[in-house]
Motif scaffolding. Structure first.
Motif, mmCIF file in Angstrom:
data_model
loop_
_atom_site.group_PDB
_atom_site.id
_atom_site.type_symbol
_atom_site.label_atom_id
_atom_site.label_comp_id
_atom_site.label_asym_id
_atom_site.label_seq_id
_atom_site.Cartn_x
_atom_site.Cartn_y
_atom_site.Cartn_z
ATOM 1 N N LEU A 14 0.826 -1.201 0.000
ATOM 2 C CA LEU A 14 0.000 0.000 0.000
ATOM 3 C C LEU A 14 0.864 1.257 0.000
ATOM 4 O O LEU A 14 0.602 2.204 -0.749
ATOM 5 C CB LEU A 14 -0.928 0.008 1.216
ATOM 6 C CG LEU A 14 -1.739 1.279 1.453
ATOM 7 C CD1 LEU A 14 -2.688 1.539 0.298
ATOM 8 C CD2 LEU A 14 -2.506 1.186 2.777
ATOM 9 N N ILE A 15 1.905 1.269 0.821
ATOM 10 C CA ILE A 15 2.787 2.434 0.912
ATOM 11 C C ILE A 15 3.502 2.670 -0.415
ATOM 12 O O ILE A 15 3.578 3.806 -0.910
ATOM 13 C CB ILE A 15 3.803 2.254 2.062
ATOM 14 C CG1 ILE A 15 3.080 2.295 3.416
ATOM 15 C CG2 ILE A 15 4.875 3.339 2.008
ATOM 16 C CD1 ILE A 15 3.971 1.947 4.595
ATOM 17 N N ILE A 16 4.020 1.603 -1.005
ATOM 18 C CA ILE A 16 4.758 1.739 -2.274
ATOM 19 C C ILE A 16 3.847 2.260 -3.376
ATOM 20 O O ILE A 16 4.189 3.212 -4.095
ATOM 21 C CB ILE A 16 5.376 0.387 -2.680
ATOM 22 C CG1 ILE A 16 6.487 0.001 -1.710
ATOM 23 C CG2 ILE A 16 5.924 0.455 -4.113
ATOM 24 C CD1 ILE A 16 7.040 -1.398 -1.926
ATOM 25 N N TRP A 17 2.678 1.646 -3.520
ATOM 26 C CA TRP A 17 1.745 2.086 -4.562
ATOM 27 C C TRP A 17 1.245 3.509 -4.297
ATOM 28 O O TRP A 17 1.056 4.290 -5.240
ATOM 29 C CB TRP A 17 0.564 1.121 -4.644
ATOM 30 C CG TRP A 17 0.860 -0.092 -5.466
ATOM 31 C CD1 TRP A 17 1.383 -1.277 -5.025
ATOM 32 C CD2 TRP A 17 0.667 -0.244 -6.872
ATOM 33 N NE1 TRP A 17 1.529 -2.157 -6.066
ATOM 34 C CE2 TRP A 17 1.086 -1.559 -7.215
ATOM 35 C CE3 TRP A 17 0.173 0.577 -7.880
ATOM 36 C CZ2 TRP A 17 1.039 -2.048 -8.514
ATOM 37 C CZ3 TRP A 17 0.116 0.097 -9.179
ATOM 38 C CH2 TRP A 17 0.538 -1.197 -9.496
ATOM 39 N N SER A 18 1.042 3.862 -3.037
ATOM 40 C CA SER A 18 0.580 5.209 -2.692
ATOM 41 C C SER A 18 1.642 6.250 -3.040
ATOM 42 O O SER A 18 1.324 7.332 -3.558
ATOM 43 C CB SER A 18 0.234 5.289 -1.199
ATOM 44 O OG SER A 18 -0.847 4.442 -0.884
ATOM 45 N N ILE A 19 2.899 5.933 -2.756
ATOM 46 C CA ILE A 19 3.990 6.857 -3.091
ATOM 47 C C ILE A 19 4.081 7.047 -4.602
ATOM 48 O O ILE A 19 4.259 8.170 -5.099
ATOM 49 C CB ILE A 19 5.326 6.328 -2.526
ATOM 50 C CG1 ILE A 19 5.328 6.421 -1.001
ATOM 51 C CG2 ILE A 19 6.499 7.124 -3.101
ATOM 52 C CD1 ILE A 19 6.541 5.778 -0.341
ATOM 53 N N ILE A 20 3.932 5.952 -5.337
ATOM 54 C CA ILE A 20 4.003 6.027 -6.802
ATOM 55 C C ILE A 20 2.887 6.905 -7.354
ATOM 56 O O ILE A 20 3.131 7.819 -8.159
ATOM 57 C CB ILE A 20 3.923 4.612 -7.415
ATOM 58 C CG1 ILE A 20 5.193 3.827 -7.099
ATOM 59 C CG2 ILE A 20 3.718 4.695 -8.929
ATOM 60 C CD1 ILE A 20 5.121 2.356 -7.499
ATOM 61 N N ILE A 21 1.639 6.640 -6.937
ATOM 62 C CA ILE A 21 0.509 7.395 -7.497
ATOM 63 C C ILE A 21 0.551 8.852 -7.055
ATOM 64 O O ILE A 21 0.250 9.762 -7.841
ATOM 65 C CB ILE A 21 -0.840 6.733 -7.124
ATOM 66 C CG1 ILE A 21 -1.953 7.224 -8.057
ATOM 67 C CG2 ILE A 21 -1.215 6.999 -5.679
ATOM 68 C CD1 ILE A 21 -1.812 6.769 -9.469
ATOM 69 N N ALA A 22 0.947 9.106 -5.793
ATOM 70 C CA ALA A 22 1.046 10.490 -5.315
ATOM 71 C C ALA A 22 2.133 11.234 -6.080
ATOM 72 O O ALA A 22 1.959 12.406 -6.449
ATOM 73 C CB ALA A 22 1.342 10.510 -3.816
ATOM 74 N N GLY A 23 3.253 10.569 -6.333
ATOM 75 C CA GLY A 23 4.339 11.193 -7.088
ATOM 76 C C GLY A 23 3.923 11.553 -8.497
ATOM 77 O O GLY A 23 4.243 12.636 -9.000
ATOM 78 N N ILE A 24 3.184 10.650 -9.147
ATOM 79 C CA ILE A 24 2.713 10.911 -10.512
ATOM 80 C C ILE A 24 1.762 12.096 -10.531
ATOM 81 O O ILE A 24 1.866 13.003 -11.370
ATOM 82 C CB ILE A 24 2.025 9.659 -11.084
ATOM 83 C CG1 ILE A 24 3.059 8.559 -11.342
ATOM 84 C CG2 ILE A 24 1.269 9.998 -12.371
ATOM 85 C CD1 ILE A 24 2.454 7.230 -11.759
ATOM 86 N N ILE A 25 0.802 12.104 -9.592
ATOM 87 C CA ILE A 25 -0.180 13.190 -9.545
ATOM 88 C C ILE A 25 0.494 14.542 -9.316
ATOM 89 O O ILE A 25 0.225 15.521 -10.028
ATOM 90 C CB ILE A 25 -1.220 12.915 -8.437
ATOM 91 C CG1 ILE A 25 -2.086 11.719 -8.822
ATOM 92 C CG2 ILE A 25 -2.099 14.150 -8.196
ATOM 93 C CD1 ILE A 25 -2.996 11.237 -7.699
ATOM 94 N N LEU A 26 1.380 14.604 -8.332
ATOM 95 C CA LEU A 26 2.047 15.871 -8.009
ATOM 96 C C LEU A 26 2.971 16.315 -9.140
ATOM 97 O O LEU A 26 3.070 17.518 -9.432
ATOM 98 C CB LEU A 26 2.828 15.719 -6.698
ATOM 99 C CG LEU A 26 1.977 15.522 -5.448
ATOM 100 C CD1 LEU A 26 2.851 15.209 -4.240
ATOM 101 C CD2 LEU A 26 1.119 16.764 -5.169
ATOM 102 N N MET A 27 3.642 15.371 -9.781
ATOM 103 C CA MET A 27 4.531 15.719 -10.887
ATOM 104 C C MET A 27 3.739 16.319 -12.048
ATOM 105 O O MET A 27 4.120 17.359 -12.604
ATOM 106 C CB MET A 27 5.297 14.489 -11.360
ATOM 107 C CG MET A 27 6.253 14.766 -12.521
ATOM 108 S SD MET A 27 7.052 13.272 -13.129
ATOM 109 C CE MET A 27 5.651 12.423 -13.882
ATOM 110 N N TYR A 28 2.635 15.673 -12.403
ATOM 111 C CA TYR A 28 1.822 16.167 -13.520
ATOM 112 C C TYR A 28 1.211 17.531 -13.200
ATOM 113 O O TYR A 28 1.225 18.437 -14.042
ATOM 114 C CB TYR A 28 0.713 15.166 -13.844
ATOM 115 C CG TYR A 28 1.097 14.130 -14.869
ATOM 116 C CD1 TYR A 28 0.646 14.198 -16.179
ATOM 117 C CD2 TYR A 28 1.908 13.066 -14.523
ATOM 118 C CE1 TYR A 28 1.000 13.243 -17.122
ATOM 119 C CE2 TYR A 28 2.272 12.099 -15.452
ATOM 120 C CZ TYR A 28 1.810 12.198 -16.751
ATOM 121 O OH TYR A 28 2.174 11.245 -17.679
#
Length: 265
Positions: A14-28
């Motif tokens: 959950l933590i790994i996937w959450s970091i990935i999706i949060a990073g993508i959202i914030l980057m975009y």
């Protein structure tokens, strides 16, 4: 408590996937302000895309120059597709791994019923998917601050995220049922992921072809269509009902089947 055990076992994922999706959202969202300044060029770029592809990805109704339009075109695809993959992986593995890791005998020897086991595993899936979607919402709201000068229709945004949550739970429910029913545990993950990708492909086809538009009733990806929800500020009640029935039906069927299943230990 079994729920706590299952939650801890899946916390790292959950933590790994959450970091990935949060990073993508914030980057975009961080690059949106610079892209908004080039709206004319972006509109020309979109107009160069074939009409069928524009319809499939909502480019005919959303503009890359608006905050939610950009979100609906660029980010929505990531949150729906990656979130569905996460939900399918989580739900398909939460039962099957007991046999893969040879822990089914220990689990079934505990002084708890099978119904309690499957119910608490289902609750663990629900909790993980809810937390994952909470991360999506919070990350998006933080990312929107990069373009604080633009008005944000919160109703449309939260309706979109509700649709995304229900879509993730739909794939989680389907994968959970696969995991409860399947005899060959090694094939469960591939079947669950295959279902996600096939449904995504059907949604694209339904958007491109008028003749095959009826496929939208088959794919949950079309139920969470960003263009429709963001432009109308409305989550179609029929789609919500269909997903709700599928979610409840899959989890209840898994509960019933697992309680009677002959489990090899």
């Amino acid at each position: 408590m079994l729920f706590r055990r299952e939650f801890k076992r899946n916390l790292r994922s959950l933590i790994i996937w959450s970091i990935i999706i949060a990073g993508i959202i914030l980057m975009y969202l961080s690059i949106f302000p610079s892209m908004a300044k080039e709206q004319a060029n972006m509109d020309n770029l979109v107009n160069a895309v074939p009409e069928g592809m524009q319809k499939a990805f909502g480019m005919d109704r959303l503009s890359l120059g608006t905050l939610l339009g950009f979100y609906g075109i660029e980010i929505h695809l990531m949150t729906t597709l990656l979130g569905s993959i996460y939900a399918a992986l989580l739900a398909s593995g939460i039962i099957a791994k007991e046999q893969n890791e040879k822990t089914a005998e220990f689990l079934l020897a505990l002084p708890i019923s099978r119904r309690t086991i499957i119910a608490q595993k289902g609750l663990a899936v629900l909790a993980n998917v809810l937390l994952f979607n909470f991360v999506i919402v919070v990350s998006s709201l933080i990312g929107f601050q990069f373009a604080s000068d633009q008005d944000l229709p919160y109703k449309a945004f939260f309706l979109l995220e509700l649709a995304v949550l229900m879509m993730h739970l739909t794939f989680a429910g389907i994968a959970f049922l696969f995991s409860a029913v399947a005899r060959r545990t090694r094939s469960i993950v591939s079947v669950s992921l295959g279902t996600v990708f096939v449904m995504y492909f059907l949604s694209v086809v339904a958007g491109i072809s008028e003749r095959l538009s009826w496929l939208k009733y088959v794919s949950p990806f079309k139920y969470a269509d960003s263009a429709q929800i963001l432009t109308e500020s409305r989550f179609h009640p029929l789609y919500a009902v269909i997903m709700g029935v599928v979610i409840a039906g899959c989890f209840l069927s898994a509960y019933w089947y697992y309680s009677k299943k002959d489990i090899a230990v």
